[in-house]
Design a protein around this motif. Structure first.
Motif, mmCIF file in Angstrom:
data_model
loop_
_atom_site.group_PDB
_atom_site.id
_atom_site.type_symbol
_atom_site.label_atom_id
_atom_site.label_comp_id
_atom_site.label_asym_id
_atom_site.label_seq_id
_atom_site.Cartn_x
_atom_site.Cartn_y
_atom_site.Cartn_z
ATOM 1 N N LEU A 124 1.075 6.732 -12.525
ATOM 2 C CA LEU A 124 -0.341 7.033 -12.748
ATOM 3 C C LEU A 124 -0.985 7.179 -11.379
ATOM 4 O O LEU A 124 -1.133 6.200 -10.648
ATOM 5 C CB LEU A 124 -1.012 5.909 -13.541
ATOM 6 N N GLU A 125 -1.326 8.424 -11.022
ATOM 7 C CA GLU A 125 -1.904 8.693 -9.701
ATOM 8 C C GLU A 125 -3.365 8.258 -9.667
ATOM 9 O O GLU A 125 -4.006 8.080 -10.697
ATOM 10 C CB GLU A 125 -1.807 10.198 -9.390
ATOM 11 N N LYS A 126 -3.893 8.129 -8.454
ATOM 12 C CA LYS A 126 -5.299 7.726 -8.295
ATOM 13 C C LYS A 126 -6.252 8.722 -8.960
ATOM 14 O O LYS A 126 -7.313 8.360 -9.430
ATOM 15 C CB LYS A 126 -5.640 7.624 -6.797
ATOM 16 N N ASN A 127 -5.843 10.012 -8.992
ATOM 17 C CA ASN A 127 -6.691 11.024 -9.625
ATOM 18 C C ASN A 127 -6.493 11.081 -11.141
ATOM 19 O O ASN A 127 -6.963 11.995 -11.808
ATOM 20 C CB ASN A 127 -6.430 12.402 -9.010
ATOM 21 N N ALA A 187 -0.465 5.300 -3.600
ATOM 22 C CA ALA A 187 -1.063 6.475 -4.235
ATOM 23 C C ALA A 187 -1.000 6.431 -5.762
ATOM 24 O O ALA A 187 -1.737 7.143 -6.434
ATOM 25 C CB ALA A 187 -0.366 7.741 -3.737
ATOM 26 N N ALA A 188 -0.104 5.607 -6.301
ATOM 27 C CA ALA A 188 0.070 5.585 -7.754
ATOM 28 C C ALA A 188 0.515 4.202 -8.205
ATOM 29 O O ALA A 188 1.067 3.429 -7.424
ATOM 30 C CB ALA A 188 1.109 6.625 -8.176
ATOM 31 N N ASN A 224 4.904 -1.451 -9.858
ATOM 32 C CA ASN A 224 4.342 -1.400 -8.506
ATOM 33 C C ASN A 224 2.900 -0.935 -8.644
ATOM 34 O O ASN A 224 2.640 0.219 -8.991
ATOM 35 C CB ASN A 224 5.145 -0.440 -7.631
ATOM 36 N N ALA A 225 1.960 -1.860 -8.378
ATOM 37 C CA ALA A 225 0.533 -1.557 -8.560
ATOM 38 C C ALA A 225 -0.275 -2.018 -7.351
ATOM 39 O O ALA A 225 -1.362 -2.580 -7.497
ATOM 40 C CB ALA A 225 0.016 -2.217 -9.842
ATOM 41 N N TYR A 226 0.264 -1.785 -6.151
ATOM 42 C CA TYR A 226 -0.495 -2.109 -4.951
ATOM 43 C C TYR A 226 -1.690 -1.167 -4.848
ATOM 44 O O TYR A 226 -1.561 0.046 -5.072
ATOM 45 C CB TYR A 226 0.380 -1.954 -3.695
#
Length: 195
Positions: free
Chosen positions: A122-125, A92-93, A86-88
């Motif tokens: 893998l979070e945005k941060n 958030a991740a 899931n990589a929309y």
């Protein structure tokens, strides 16, 4: 040297879903509002595809040619297995959920191997974590239903909006509202919203 491979891009609209078989026999289910970039034939040392959005993969085993999915800063490397990515961009991740087999997840200099029932996020941060999950939750969409477990209403509505091709606006503060349940993706939108 042989002729370079030609590439295709398959885009699914909001409200759409598509299943395809790649040249090596790998089966891919592409969720709504997603895009897969792939070669017409895998001619190099490995089999690489690029994903935006969400897809479920059943990878044809080939020890000589590892299969790689590049999605939102995360690389998933496999030999033969079943997993969901899931990589929309509005989530958030980037999440990879493993159903069986094993995959290596890489982000920059960090990497790890997932076991069945684990999910890498893998979070945005750039925070990176691996957690135990029910992998069937990750592929509920492929099996024709929504499955939410104590999820924030904004996350739930992003998922619904992609499938029903609607835009959502909120009145008041909804950030603390949590929802859970299972419902068919083929239910009428009015009935779903009432539920």
């Amino acid at each position: 040297a042989g002729t370079p491979a030609a590439y295709n891009t398959l885009n699914t609209p909001r409200g759409g879903q598509y299943r395809l078989v790649l040249s090596d026999g790998t089966k891919v289910w592409l969720n709504a509002a997603s895009s897969l970039y792939f070669p017409t034939a895998f001619t190099g040392a490995d089999r690489e595809v690029r994903l935006t959005g969400e897809a479920y993969f059943e990878v044809a085993k080939n020890i000589e040619k590892p299969f790689r999915v590049i999605a939102g800063g995360m690389e998933v490397k496999v030999l033969g297995t079943r997993f969901n990515v899931n990589a929309y961009t509005d989530e958030a991740a980037v999440r990879t959920s493993l159903l069986d087999g094993s995959v290596r997840i890489t982000e920059g200099s960090r990497s790890g191997i997932l076991k069945p029932g684990q999910q890498a996020a893998l979070e945005k941060n750039k925070d990176f974590s691996v957690n135990e999950v029910d992998p069937n939750e990750a592929i509920a969409w492929k099996n024709g239903y929504f499955l939410f477990k104590n999820e924030g209403i904004e996350s739930v509505m992003r998922t619904i909006a992609r499938w029903y091709d609607v835009d959502v606006s909120y009145q008041g503060d909804v950030k603390h509202q949590r929802l859970g349940g299972t419902v068919s993706r083929y239910k009428n939108l009015d009935d779903l919203l009432k539920t």
